[in-house]
Scaffold this active site. Structure first.
Site, mmCIF file in Angstrom:
data_model
loop_
_atom_site.group_PDB
_atom_site.id
_atom_site.type_symbol
_atom_site.label_atom_id
_atom_site.label_comp_id
_atom_site.label_asym_id
_atom_site.label_seq_id
_atom_site.Cartn_x
_atom_site.Cartn_y
_atom_site.Cartn_z
ATOM 1 N N ARG A 17 0.822 -1.212 0.000
ATOM 2 C CA ARG A 17 0.000 0.000 0.000
ATOM 3 C C ARG A 17 0.860 1.268 0.000
ATOM 4 O O ARG A 17 0.372 2.336 -0.357
ATOM 5 C CB ARG A 17 -0.938 0.007 1.211
ATOM 6 N N GLY A 104 7.175 -3.390 12.847
ATOM 7 C CA GLY A 104 8.105 -2.328 12.468
ATOM 8 C C GLY A 104 7.449 -1.080 11.944
ATOM 9 O O GLY A 104 8.095 -0.034 11.828
ATOM 10 N N GLY A 143 -9.166 -5.664 15.490
ATOM 11 C CA GLY A 143 -9.567 -6.758 16.354
ATOM 12 C C GLY A 143 -9.915 -6.232 17.738
ATOM 13 O O GLY A 143 -9.370 -5.229 18.194
ATOM 14 N N ASN A 230 0.757 2.230 6.996
ATOM 15 C CA ASN A 230 0.714 1.321 5.849
ATOM 16 C C ASN A 230 0.612 2.027 4.513
ATOM 17 O O ASN A 230 0.695 1.380 3.466
ATOM 18 C CB ASN A 230 -0.486 0.364 5.994
ATOM 19 N N ARG A 319 23.446 24.331 6.472
ATOM 20 C CA ARG A 319 23.653 22.943 6.066
ATOM 21 C C ARG A 319 24.584 22.239 7.057
ATOM 22 O O ARG A 319 25.169 22.875 7.939
ATOM 23 C CB ARG A 319 24.224 22.915 4.651
ATOM 24 N N TYR A 352 27.266 32.984 0.328
ATOM 25 C CA TYR A 352 27.503 31.559 0.497
ATOM 26 C C TYR A 352 28.823 31.383 1.229
ATOM 27 O O TYR A 352 29.876 31.848 0.766
ATOM 28 C CB TYR A 352 27.562 30.818 -0.837
ATOM 29 N N TYR A 373 35.259 24.983 -4.092
ATOM 30 C CA TYR A 373 35.273 23.736 -4.881
ATOM 31 C C TYR A 373 35.784 24.028 -6.287
ATOM 32 O O TYR A 373 35.304 24.945 -6.959
ATOM 33 C CB TYR A 373 33.841 23.185 -4.933
ATOM 34 N N ARG A 426 40.542 45.203 -8.344
ATOM 35 C CA ARG A 426 39.583 45.831 -9.247
ATOM 36 C C ARG A 426 40.298 46.300 -10.513
ATOM 37 O O ARG A 426 41.429 46.777 -10.433
ATOM 38 C CB ARG A 426 38.938 47.054 -8.601
#
Length: 451
Positions: A17, A104, A143, A230, A319, A352, A373, A426
């Site tokens: 499901r 579970g 039940g 479920n 982050r 950043y 990077y 500059r």
């Protein structure tokens, strides 16, 4: 003397499901797989053994739980819940204590409930089985447990087999069952599959125990604690219930949530006293917010530490590896990743900062980025105490800006800057009188010719 506890967690089903390639019990609630929530509760209750019974997509489950020291048992054919529980017998060979069989996809069972079920088996009436019951607002097709005022069970019955009078009972069976290990295996081995589905059902051990003249009892808990998941809809419902409870706890513990329903916590979020959290804030796993911090609206924080009196946002993203020192500030549209800001350091907008160490009192101008990077490797930027980075600067790592240094606006810095120095990068500026007007006149004439 408290008996040892073993968890038998059933996770062999297909979970069709959910309509997912990910095993049902690994879908997260508050950023953590529901199965691991359950294991955490058993750990908190002092369980000495944890066994997960796997079947479909077993490799996914094994990867998730093996690092936690959890044992694995395999149910190669899904023949019912009693059969699944019996598959844990070899993994628990030699175990002498209380075994608690659960599912579970029921992640919210608490350590207190586990302890209560274990203790109930040691009560003076010495029941053979303790079952976790609950009273939902709508009993639906659960039940039913027919029990006396003292909790003694007279009968358990599946909804489809219940009479009208039995269906009117609102005490439902969660399926979570505590049994002494010495009793569990013989009971499971006696369960028959003589039913319409041809399956071995766990609740049948209660019927067997009662037929033996033994006592079975119900331990009641809230319906929210035994939410079963479920489907995606049930997952969203469970997430909502968890979040509601966590928001309440944050406020009870001394945080202010201006619009609680818009704040989303992770399973391990730590929030101090006198913290102010504005609307639409999302916390991923691994966040610690110290006292007196302010989290402005529309911020996303994950794997980060926010120091005492620090301020984040609005519209900020922290982050993993971001560490904000006391009274530091990260403002609107600033992203911080694996970077430390010292006491009182500020990056107020549009920057950043990745793989960086920023000293106390440093000021990061708008539009500044640490170029960390090169397409293959990451490099670090170090900015000293009291340094001033002018707006729209690019700091190409690895690079160090000394304490008290100033980087002029618009600079691209590729070499270290000594302390207290001014770095200007500059091009020479010149002005050509009348050039703009001549250009506009020329282009206007060309445009007219093409009409």
């Amino acid at each position: 003397m408290t008996k040892p506890i073993a968890a038998i967690i059933l996770a062999a089903g297909m979970g069709t499901r959910m309509k997912s390639d990910l095993h049902k019990v690994l879908h997260p609630v508050a950023g953590r797989p529901m199965l691991l929530h359950l294991i955490d509760a058993f750990d908190a209750a002092g369980a000495s053994e944890r066994v997960v019974v796997v079947g479909a997509l077993r490799a996914q489950v094994e990867v998730a739980v093996t690092p936690l020291g959890v044992r694995i048992a395999s149910q190669d054919e899904q023949l019912g819940t009693a059969h699944a529980a019996l598959m844990a017998k070899d993994a628990l060979a030699g175990f002498d204590g209380v075994a608690i069989v659960c599912f579970g996809d029921v992640p919210f069972i608490t350590s207190e409930t586990i302890a209560a079920m274990t203790a109930r088996l040691d009560a003076p009436d010495k029941p053979r089985i303790a079952v976790l019951g609950f009273r939902p607002p709508d009993a639906k097709a659960y039940g039913r447990i027919i029990a006396g005022n003292d909790g003694a069970i007279a009968k358990v019955v599946e909804f489809k087999d219940a009479t009208d009078d039995e269906r009117a009972v609102d005490l439902c069976n969660s399926g979570v069952t505590a049994v002494r290990s010495a009793d569990l295996w013989p009971l499971l081995e006696r369960v028959s599959n003589d039913n319409a589905a041809g399956e071995y059902y766990l609740p049948d051990i209660i019927t067997l125990a009662l037929a033996d003249g033994d006592r079975a009892v119900v331990v009641e808990t809230s319906a929210d604690e035994v939410i079963g998941i479920n489907s995606r809809g049930e997952l969203a419902y469970a997430e909502g219930r968890w979040q509601t409870a966590r928001r309440e706890r944050a406020m009870v513990d001394g945080a202010t949530l201006i619009a609680p329903e818009t704040v989303w916590f992770a399973y391990d979020t730590q929030v101090g006293r006198d913290v102010l959290i504005e609307p639409n804030v999302f916390f991923g796993p691994g966040v610690m917010i110290a006292d007196n911090a302010v989290i402005r609206a529309n911020s996303h924080i994950e794997g980060a530490t926010v120091g005492k009196g620090a301020e984040v946002g609005p519209y900020a993203r922290l982050r993993p590896g971001a560490v904000l020192g006391e009274k530091s500030k990260v403002g609107n549209f600033v992203e911080v990743k694996k970077a430390t800001l010292g006491r009182g350091a500020k990056a107020n907008h549009l920057s950043y900062l990745g793989d960086a160490e920023i000293g106390a009192g440093a000021n990061i101008g708008a539009g500044t980025i640490t170029c960390n990077y090169d397409g293959f490797f990451k490099y670090k930027t170090v900015i000293g105490e009291g340094a001033f980075i002018g707006s729209n600067s690019a700091l190409v790592a690895p690079v160090t800006i000394g304490a008290g240094a100033i980087v002029g606006a618009g600079s691209t810095v590729t070499k270290d800057v000594e302390a207290d120095a001014l770095r200007l990068v500059r091009p020479a500026q010149e002005s050509k009188a009348g050039w703009a007007k001549r250009f506009r006149d020329m282009m206007t004439a060309k445009k007219a010719e093409r009409k």
